[in-house]
Write an enzyme that holds these catalytic residues in place. Structure first.
Site, PDB file in Angstrom:
ATOM      1  N   ASP A 224      13.892  -7.306   4.510  1.00  0.00           N
ATOM      2  CA  ASP A 224      13.412  -7.016   3.164  1.00  0.00           C
ATOM      3  C   ASP A 224      12.210  -6.073   3.223  1.00  0.00           C
ATOM      4  OD1 ASP A 224      13.597  -7.887   0.308  1.00  0.00           O
ATOM      5  OD2 ASP A 224      11.523  -8.491   0.672  1.00  0.00           O
ATOM      6  N   GLU A 285      16.134  -2.729   4.665  1.00  0.00           N
ATOM      7  CA  GLU A 285      16.074  -2.375   3.241  1.00  0.00           C
ATOM      8  C   GLU A 285      14.873  -1.450   3.089  1.00  0.00           C
ATOM      9  OE1 GLU A 285      15.126  -3.813  -1.255  1.00  0.00           O
ATOM     10  OE2 GLU A 285      13.896  -4.347   0.445  1.00  0.00           O
TER      11      GLU A 285
HETATM   12  C1  GLC Z   1      13.341  -6.505  -2.022  1.00  0.00           C
HETATM   13  C2  GLC Z   1      14.364  -7.453  -2.581  1.00  0.00           C
HETATM   14  C3  GLC Z   1      13.961  -7.784  -3.981  1.00  0.00           C
HETATM   15  C4  GLC Z   1      12.614  -8.476  -3.952  1.00  0.00           C
HETATM   16  C5  GLC Z   1      11.584  -7.608  -3.246  1.00  0.00           C
HETATM   17  C6  GLC Z   1      10.361  -8.382  -2.893  1.00  0.00           C
HETATM   18  O1  GLC Z   1      13.359  -5.294  -2.654  1.00  0.00           O
HETATM   19  O2  GLC Z   1      15.633  -6.896  -2.479  1.00  0.00           O
HETATM   20  O3  GLC Z   1      14.905  -8.580  -4.622  1.00  0.00           O
HETATM   21  O4  GLC Z   1      12.174  -8.738  -5.236  1.00  0.00           O
HETATM   22  O5  GLC Z   1      12.080  -7.088  -2.043  1.00  0.00           O
HETATM   23  O6  GLC Z   1      10.610  -9.234  -1.813  1.00  0.00           O
END
Ligand code: GLC
Length: 563
Positions: A224, A285
């Site tokens: 994440d 991500e």
């Molecule tokens: C990422 C996740 C999202 C979350 C954010 C904070 O972007 O995909 O859903 O709110 O991180 O952890």
């Protein structure tokens, strides 16, 4: 036209020892555990529910599942606020339930990837509670980013950074003696304090957390906010352009996104993961503006994959898509990593609605009852089916988000009182946020909660007309979106498209056309039907008009002589 050899003998990937690894070609299905299947009937999905429904995913033909966070969490941001990284949240089940899920998935030939949230913890994490109780300058505070405030009494935040969800990225605490005290950084909700990744104790802790889950047999992690974690020295002020995407997806040089120091962390993680058997994989991500930048996260000694967000963010426009695909294959190929492709996830408007939106809607803003124009539903679905038909013919690895195989649109008419995304609250209701793509999915048209939950409970209300989209209705219908996805996945595998050789074909400005091995893919992004080149139709995203390809439709063709 141009010719990109992504699988041939000169491609860097063949020189790598991981050239045959599963993640280079995998279709990975994102499960959003709250909304997939609820076995205990409390209206929130859970691990036993997922395990029961895994055969449906085997039937669909995916190679792996990624579970959005299941670790212990107060759920202020749907599990992206972790209070204990070494246990399963009781709402989802127990760690034994997870072992059972992994074992069942492996029996069915499906790998399991967990979501790991290293940029921040929950404010309920033992370390943060310890930090609040400890003094400024203490070792407990140094695990997070506590700073003195600016201004005469320290009553102004240490810098001007804004939270992704809206409002300032700093919250002031009350010290143990009752006086107003230091501020802590939270790039997201105030309940999500950012760790200080320059602190070796934080780095050690996460290596240990990785070991904990890898030892239990999970096949990898989705990381994440993998472009966060490292912040620019001195935490300088930042003035984003007015229309900036809050995750940094369209911005260069943000002091908290994509800082170079983050790569040291991933080199350590890669070394650790390489010590395990079974081809474990790490996927970033990372919301970065270009494929070129994103490819830095997947250099040979770093992560295995990174989501291709420039592709997800590309509008339904043939020129932009041609450029994005070319650049993705080039940039990922240059570092020997597979290109990845993704159209939907739990943070963006579902692509069956997004592709029909004709107004600006930055990532995470969402659409709701007050949005001035509604995306045309039939047009959105037609484009979504065409877009997926293109995506699953591209070489590399692809991500699907639960429900897209049913053609689910964004749930627009959620009542305000049902909304749970912190974006909604922190923006004072100005941004709807992401609840509309997170509604529990329909399994059986005539069952309570469409088969999501035996009691009919559902943590977000399901639109009544989703009965027509339920999996059981679509299974038997050869023209359904579910049938299209199954066919796409089967044909993709049988024809080896994930490792195929990619060449553009020029069929005019409105046609997105390419060859992958023996398959020619043509999508019509214009408004008038296009003449189809010769060949036998392998599959099509919608009805054809004789030998013409209607607008917003895509087709796979093969030479008449084959098959
Ligand atoms: C990422 C996740 C999202 C979350 C954010 C904070 O972007 O995909 O859903 O709110 O991180 O952890």
């Amino acid at each position: 036209m141009s010719d990109l050899d992504v699988g041939g003998s000169e491609a860097p990937s063949t020189a790598r020892t991981d050239a045959e690894a599963w993640w280079r070609t995998a279709v990975i299905y994102q499960i959003y555990p709250r909304s997939f299947a609820d076995a205990d009937g409390d209206g929130v999905g859970d691990l036993p529910g997922i395990t029961d429904r895994l055969p449906a995913l085997a039937e669909l033909g995916v190679d792996a599942v990624w579970l959005s966070p299941i670790m212990v969490s107060p759920q202020r941001d749907a599990g992206y606020d972790v209070a204990d990284y070494r246990d399963v949240d009781p709402r989802f089940g127990t760690i034994d339930d997870l072992d059972r899920l992994v074992a069942r998935a492996h029996e069915l030939g499906i790998r399991v990837i967990l979501d790991l949230v290293p940029n921040h913890s929950s404010d309920q994490h033992a370390w943060f509670r310890e930090a609040l109780a400890a003094a400024p300058g203490s070792a407990a505070r140094a695990r997070y980013l506590f700073r003195d405030g600016r201004g005469r009494d320290g009553d102004l935040p240490p810098n001007n950074w804004q939270s992704v969800f809206g409002g300032p990225a700093w919250t002031r605490i009350v010290e143990a003696d009752g006086r107003p005290g230091q501020w802590y950084l939270h790039l997201f909700d105030a309940s999500q304090p950012d760790f200080d990744w320059t602190n070796p104790e934080v780095r050690e802790e996460f290596l240990d957390i990785l070991r904990f889950w890898l030892d239990r047999g999970v096949d990898g992690f989705r990381i994440d906010v993998a472009h966060g974690m490292a912040k620019a020295d001195g935490l300088p002020d930042y003035h984003p352009p007015a229309d900036a995407d809050s995750m940094g997806g369209d911005e260069e040089d943000v002091p908290y996104w994509g800082q170079p120091a983050v790569h040291e962390v991933y080199r350590q993680w890669r070394a650790l993961v390489d010590g395990y058997d079974g081809d474990r994989a790490l996927c970033a991500e990372a919301w970065l503006p270009t494929a070129e930048r994103t490819a830095l996260w997947v250099r040979e000694d770093e992560l295995h994959q990174a989501f291709n967000f420039p592709y997800l963010m590309a509008p339904w426009d043939a020129d932009v898509l041609r450029e994005t695909i070319t650049e993705s294959l080039r940039a990922f190929g240059a570092v020997g990593a597979p290109a990845t492709w993704v159209l939907s996830n739990h943070d963006v408007v579902r692509h069956a609605s997004r592709l029909a939106i004709d107004f600006d809607n930055p990532q995470g803003h969402g659409i709701g009852p007050g949005t001035p124009r509604r995306p045309d539903r039939a047009l959105g679905l037609r484009r979504a089916r065409a877009a997926t038909t293109v995506m699953l013919a591209l070489p590399g690895s692809a991500y699907l988000y639960q429900g897209e195989e049913l053609g689910l649109p964004e749930a627009i008419d959620l009542p305000d009182a049902a909304r749970q995304d912190p974006t909604w609250f922190r923006s004072g209701g100005e941004r709807y946020g992401r609840d509309g793509c997170r509604v529990p999915i329909p399994w059986e048209a005539d069952a309570p909660a469409f088969g999501f939950s035996p009691t009919g409970a559902s943590w977000l209300p399901q639109p009544a007309d989703w009965s027509a989209l339920a999996r059981d209705r679509q299974r038997a219908d050869p023209d359904s979106t579910l049938s299209l996805y199954r066919t796409l996945l089967r044909q993709r595998r049988e024809r080896g498209l994930a490792r195929g050789r990619f060449d553009w074909v020029d069929l005019g400005p409105d046609a997105l056309a390419f060859r992958n091995g023996a398959v020619t893919v043509v999508a019509n992004l214009g408004t008038a039907p296009l003449p189809l080149p010769g060949g036998r139709v392998v599959l099509a995203s919608g009805p054809l008009e004789g030998d013409r390809l209607p607008a917003d439709t895509a087709v796979w063709l093969e030479p008449e002589s084959i098959g």
